[in-house]
Design a protein around this motif. Structure first.
Motif, mmCIF file in Angstrom:
data_model
loop_
_atom_site.group_PDB
_atom_site.id
_atom_site.type_symbol
_atom_site.label_atom_id
_atom_site.label_comp_id
_atom_site.label_asym_id
_atom_site.label_seq_id
_atom_site.Cartn_x
_atom_site.Cartn_y
_atom_site.Cartn_z
ATOM 1 N N ASP A 35 0.811 -1.216 0.000
ATOM 2 C CA ASP A 35 0.000 0.000 0.000
ATOM 3 C C ASP A 35 0.846 1.268 0.000
ATOM 4 N N ALA A 36 2.146 1.128 -0.247
ATOM 5 C CA ALA A 36 3.040 2.292 -0.240
ATOM 6 C C ALA A 36 2.781 3.165 -1.461
ATOM 7 N N PRO A 37 2.956 4.472 -1.338
ATOM 8 C CA PRO A 37 2.851 5.338 -2.518
ATOM 9 C C PRO A 37 3.845 4.909 -3.587
ATOM 10 N N ILE A 38 3.498 5.145 -4.834
ATOM 11 C CA ILE A 38 4.399 4.828 -5.939
ATOM 12 C C ILE A 38 5.543 5.844 -5.923
ATOM 13 N N SER A 39 6.754 5.356 -5.769
ATOM 14 C CA SER A 39 7.912 6.235 -5.632
ATOM 15 C C SER A 39 8.513 6.559 -6.991
ATOM 16 N N VAL A 40 9.234 7.688 -7.024
ATOM 17 C CA VAL A 40 9.893 8.150 -8.252
ATOM 18 C C VAL A 40 11.402 8.098 -8.043
ATOM 19 N N GLN A 41 12.084 7.475 -8.983
ATOM 20 C CA GLN A 41 13.526 7.300 -8.894
ATOM 21 C C GLN A 41 14.242 8.038 -10.015
ATOM 22 N N SER A 42 15.542 8.178 -9.850
ATOM 23 C CA SER A 42 16.382 8.685 -10.926
ATOM 24 C C SER A 42 17.784 8.133 -10.739
ATOM 25 N N MET A 43 18.670 8.515 -11.656
ATOM 26 C CA MET A 43 20.032 7.984 -11.640
ATOM 27 C C MET A 43 21.010 9.101 -11.983
ATOM 28 N N THR A 44 22.103 9.157 -11.257
ATOM 29 C CA THR A 44 23.124 10.161 -11.538
ATOM 30 C C THR A 44 23.877 9.811 -12.823
ATOM 31 N N TYR A 45 24.506 10.837 -13.428
ATOM 32 C CA TYR A 45 25.350 10.582 -14.595
ATOM 33 C C TYR A 45 26.806 10.979 -14.344
ATOM 34 N N SER A 46 27.125 11.331 -13.123
ATOM 35 C CA SER A 46 28.507 11.644 -12.765
ATOM 36 C C SER A 46 29.336 10.360 -12.709
ATOM 37 N N ASP A 47 30.665 10.517 -12.743
ATOM 38 C CA ASP A 47 31.540 9.388 -12.421
ATOM 39 C C ASP A 47 31.385 9.134 -10.921
ATOM 40 N N THR A 48 30.928 7.966 -10.554
ATOM 41 C CA THR A 48 30.586 7.712 -9.156
ATOM 42 C C THR A 48 31.785 7.857 -8.233
ATOM 43 N N GLU A 49 32.979 7.591 -8.736
ATOM 44 C CA GLU A 49 34.147 7.768 -7.878
ATOM 45 C C GLU A 49 34.418 9.235 -7.551
ATOM 46 N N PRO A 96 30.738 1.003 -12.140
ATOM 47 C CA PRO A 96 31.420 0.292 -13.228
ATOM 48 C C PRO A 96 32.783 -0.269 -12.852
ATOM 49 N N ASN A 97 33.311 0.133 -11.690
ATOM 50 C CA ASN A 97 34.652 -0.319 -11.310
ATOM 51 C C ASN A 97 34.779 -0.276 -9.787
ATOM 52 N N MET A 98 35.880 -0.815 -9.286
ATOM 53 C CA MET A 98 36.046 -0.908 -7.840
ATOM 54 C C MET A 98 36.222 0.469 -7.196
ATOM 55 N N GLU A 99 36.787 1.413 -7.930
ATOM 56 C CA GLU A 99 36.914 2.764 -7.380
ATOM 57 C C GLU A 99 35.530 3.345 -7.074
ATOM 58 N N ALA A 100 34.590 3.111 -7.966
ATOM 59 C CA ALA A 100 33.219 3.579 -7.739
ATOM 60 C C ALA A 100 32.586 2.866 -6.556
ATOM 61 N N ALA A 101 32.806 1.559 -6.467
ATOM 62 C CA ALA A 101 32.246 0.793 -5.349
ATOM 63 C C ALA A 101 32.786 1.294 -4.011
ATOM 64 N N LEU A 102 34.074 1.585 -3.967
ATOM 65 C CA LEU A 102 34.686 2.050 -2.718
ATOM 66 C C LEU A 102 34.232 3.463 -2.351
ATOM 67 N N ALA A 103 33.797 4.237 -3.344
ATOM 68 C CA ALA A 103 33.323 5.603 -3.076
ATOM 69 C C ALA A 103 31.936 5.626 -2.439
ATOM 70 N N LEU A 104 31.219 4.504 -2.495
ATOM 71 C CA LEU A 104 29.827 4.484 -2.027
ATOM 72 C C LEU A 104 29.705 4.784 -0.540
ATOM 73 N N LYS A 105 30.655 4.366 0.237
ATOM 74 C CA LYS A 105 30.592 4.637 1.682
ATOM 75 C C LYS A 105 30.535 6.135 1.954
ATOM 76 N N GLU A 106 31.440 6.871 1.321
ATOM 77 C CA GLU A 106 31.495 8.317 1.537
ATOM 78 C C GLU A 106 30.262 9.007 0.961
#
Length: 354
Positions: free
Chosen positions: A21-35, A60-70
């Motif tokens: 019964d949750a409201p329908i949520s709206v999402q998006s995606m960044t286009y920056s280099d995640t790292e 796309p790479n481990m540098e991006a994955a490691l940046a997720l914490k910050e």
């Protein structure tokens, strides 16, 4: 006709409920280099202030994955990691994000999916099975081609694979770059399970084309009662994705929020500067969240009829016009005074409805 939403399982992406019964949520995606943590956080915050409920980033790479914490430490909305090809990126991302999106067509052998499932189980993270027509697993592509049937077969296979591992915090997307395959796939799969669906037409193009494709595809599915969260995919646009997504929810009838502004098409009968009047009304009433029908009409042909059915209306004539509330004329004023009075009546009507 607007059908009741299909009953679906409720899952949580961070603190945002999806399905049930949750409201329908709206999402998006960044286009920056995640790292690039600063740029990515800046884009997510822009989305947040535009009304985005959930943000997704490419990993796309481990540098991006490691940046997720910050990144996660600096944002206020749930974060989804978008994983392709390298399952080890999902294992790192799962330490920090609120959901993992995987494309079964390019992750590879199923032992890798098992490791992703284990990582998500350990942190109670949902998984989005993201099936794309352009990247089906070889067996489904060979048997069905890039069709709605192939997309559904892939989704069913991967849903069962996760279920066999005891994992059911699942949401599903079935995206193609055209409306017909997208709609067919979602309609085909919907009766077969109760997992929440993430709607979207992928690779939809620039703002004009993406808006049209998404309005047709997502609007059709929402009217069918299908859909628990959505993204409008627009090339190079952030806030516009949210704006269009929310408009589709509103105009499909799934969300009752803010003004529904009814205004006539321009024609030779218009006796006022209707274009300027509607633009001013939109700007001066955008803060109002009360669901209301308001009408701004430029001549007498349609004005009175529309005004009778609107909560608040302007009916322009030559040099003057009427302000109406619930079909009753409350003022006849010179053209220059109509918008001010109209806005005042809209605000008063909204206040009464609180």
């Amino acid at each position: 006709m607007l059908r009741e939403r299909y009953p679906t399982k409720k899952i949580y992406v961070g603190d945002v409920a999806v399905g049930g019964d949750a409201p329908i949520s709206v999402q998006s995606m960044t286009y920056s280099d995640t790292e690039d943590v600063k740029a990515t956080v800046e884009q997510i915050n822009r989305l947040h202030f535009a009304g985005c409920d959930i943000a997704r980033v490419a990993v796309p790479n481990m540098e991006a994955a490691l940046a997720l914490k910050e990144i996660k430490e600096q944002i206020s909305i749930p974060l989804v990691a978008d994983i392709h090809f390298n399952y080890k990126l999902a294992l790192e991302a799962a330490k920090w994000v609120d959901c993992i999106r995987v494309n079964p067509g390019n992750i590879g052998e199923k032992g890798r999916i098992k490791e992703i499932v284990k990582a998500c189980q350990d942190r109670s993270l949902p998984i989005r099975i993201g099936v794309n027509a352009g990247s089906l697993e070889k067996e489904f592509d060979v048997k069905y081609g890039a069709t709605a049937e192939g997309m559904v077969a892939s989704a069913e296979y991967n849903i069962k694979f996760l279920e066999d591992l005891g994992f059911t915090d699942i949401k599903v997307s079935l995206k193609a770059s055209d409306v017909e395959r997208t709609v067919d796939a979602y309609r085909m799969l919907r009766p077969k399970n109760d997992y929440p669906f993430h709607l979207g037409v992928t690779e939809a193009g620039t703002i004009f084309h993406a808006t049209v494709k998404s309005a047709i595809g997502l609007g059709t599915l929402l009217l069918d009662g299908i859909g628990d969260t959505l993204r409008v995919s627009i090339t190079g646009e952030l806030e516009e994705e949210i704006k269009v997504g929310k408009a589709i929810l509103k105009d499909s009838g799934r969300v009752k929020d803010g003004l529904n502004i009814i205004s006539c098409p321009t024609c030779g009968r218009i006796e006022a500067d209707l274009v300027s009047a509607v633009a001013e009304v939109e700007e001066r009433t955008k803060h109002i969240k009360t669901p209301m029908d308001v009408s701004v009409m430029g001549c007498v042909v349609n004005a009175i009829g529309e005004a009778k059915h609107a909560d608040v209306a302007i009916a322009y004539g030559k040099g003057s016009g009427l302000v109406m509330v619930k079909g009753d004329v409350i003022a006849k004023l010179p053209e220059a005074e109509l918008v001010d009075r109209f806005v005042a009546e809209v605000e008063a009507f909204a206040e009464k409805c609180k």
